[in-house]
Design a protein around this motif. Structure first.
Motif, PDB file in Angstrom:
ATOM      1  N   VAL A 189       0.864  -1.160   0.038  1.00 39.27           N
ATOM      2  CA  VAL A 189       0.094  -0.131   0.065  1.00 39.27           C
ATOM      3  C   VAL A 189       0.745   1.283   0.144  1.00 39.27           C
ATOM      4  O   VAL A 189       1.696   1.492   1.070  1.00 39.27           O
ATOM      5  N   ASP A 203      -6.905   0.488  -5.299  1.00 37.19           N
ATOM      6  CA  ASP A 203      -6.415  -0.107  -4.151  1.00 37.19           C
ATOM      7  C   ASP A 203      -5.694  -1.403  -4.272  1.00 37.19           C
ATOM      8  O   ASP A 203      -5.500  -1.887  -5.335  1.00 37.19           O
ATOM      9  N   TRP A 228     -10.594  -0.501   1.020  1.00 36.36           N
ATOM     10  CA  TRP A 228     -10.857   0.441   0.015  1.00 36.36           C
ATOM     11  C   TRP A 228     -10.338   1.904   0.293  1.00 36.36           C
ATOM     12  O   TRP A 228     -11.332   2.832  -0.083  1.00 36.36           O
TER      13      TRP A 228
END
Length: 262
Positions: A116, A185, A205
């Motif tokens: 991420v 994402d 999300w």
């Protein structure tokens, strides 16, 4: 000056895994022979021999969701509101000027699947390519997913853009972004593992949900991003005009200015 146009879009097709099973497209092909009876229904008495080469038309019946293929997500896809409480706009309401702007590419292919990205990652990449973001530039993200399109692991490949990374772009005036992954994402497989471990729903999300604070659009399932420079190109990605929809299909392209050969 001449231009080079790079196709940034994937196919809509039956046999490539570009979506989870419940969302995959289905195309039924009707060729020139199969359609003769349909044509004849408009003209009573018409026989196949009356037609050139005994052929009518070729058509296709396509069963899709608005998120199949390369598409543009509207703020309405992310939530019912944007800009901290305003009604989220649908795809037919997206300003067309957002969809034809200079592009910037962030190369995140080195990040592992499921990573991420953070605001710091975005800032470091912009420093590396020596680019200062301008309002309404289109920022596209090249992840490892791009080289896995057409393979069985495409849906789980590539990094994702986190809340902080997304807000970093939006706070600097970016209103349209894109990725070559299935989702803006991180792949759900990795998000699920993190959620099962930490029971933190805010990670679900999170990049999409940044649109609740600042309304924006993003492209998903782009292709050929490795062919682009870091900047110096224009992105065109006008969506199909579907009333009140959460997304629209687009033939996204990059337009590069290049001097004539010789």
């Amino acid at each position: 000056m001449t231009q080079a146009i790079i196709d940034l879009s994937i196919f809509i097709e039956n046999d490539v895994v570009s979506d989870p099973e419940i969302y995959r497209p289905k195309i039924t092909y009707v060729d020139h022979r199969m359609s003769v009876a349909e044509l004849a229904s408009f003209f009573p008495g018409l026989e196949p021999a009356d037609l050139p080469d005994g052929e009518a038309w070729a058509i296709e019946k396509v069963e899709l969701i608005t998120h199949n293929g390369t598409h543009l997500d509207a703020p309405y896809h992310f939530a019912s509101t944007m800009n901290r409480g305003e009604r989220a706009i649908t795809i037919d309401e997206v300003p067309l000027e957002w969809c034809f702007k200079p592009g910037v590419k962030l190369d995140f292919r080195h990040f592992p699947d499921g990573y991420v990205t953070t605001a710091a990652d975005v800032e470091l990449e912009l420093m590396r390519i020596d680019h200062r973001l301008q309002p309404l530039e289109i920022v596209i993200v090249n992840t490892r997913a791009g080289c896995r399109y057409g393979e069985s692991d495409y849906l789980t490949a590539g990094c994702g853009m986190g809340y902080g990374a997304t807000m970093y772009l939006l706070e600097r005036g970016v209103r349209l972004t894109g990725t070559d992954g299935w989702s803006w994402d991180a792949p759900f497989t990795y998000t699920r593992e993190r959620y099962e471990r930490d029971q933190d729903p805010s990670i679900i999300w999170e990049g999409h949900k940044a649109g609740r604070n600042i309304g924006y659009c993003h492209l998903e399932k782009l292709h050929n991003l490795e062919c682009l420079p870091s900047d110096g190109f224009t992105v065109a990605c006008f969506p199909v005009k579907i009333r009140a929809a959460s997304a629209g299909w687009t033939r996204a392209v990059a337009i590069l200015e290049k001097p004539p050969v010789g």
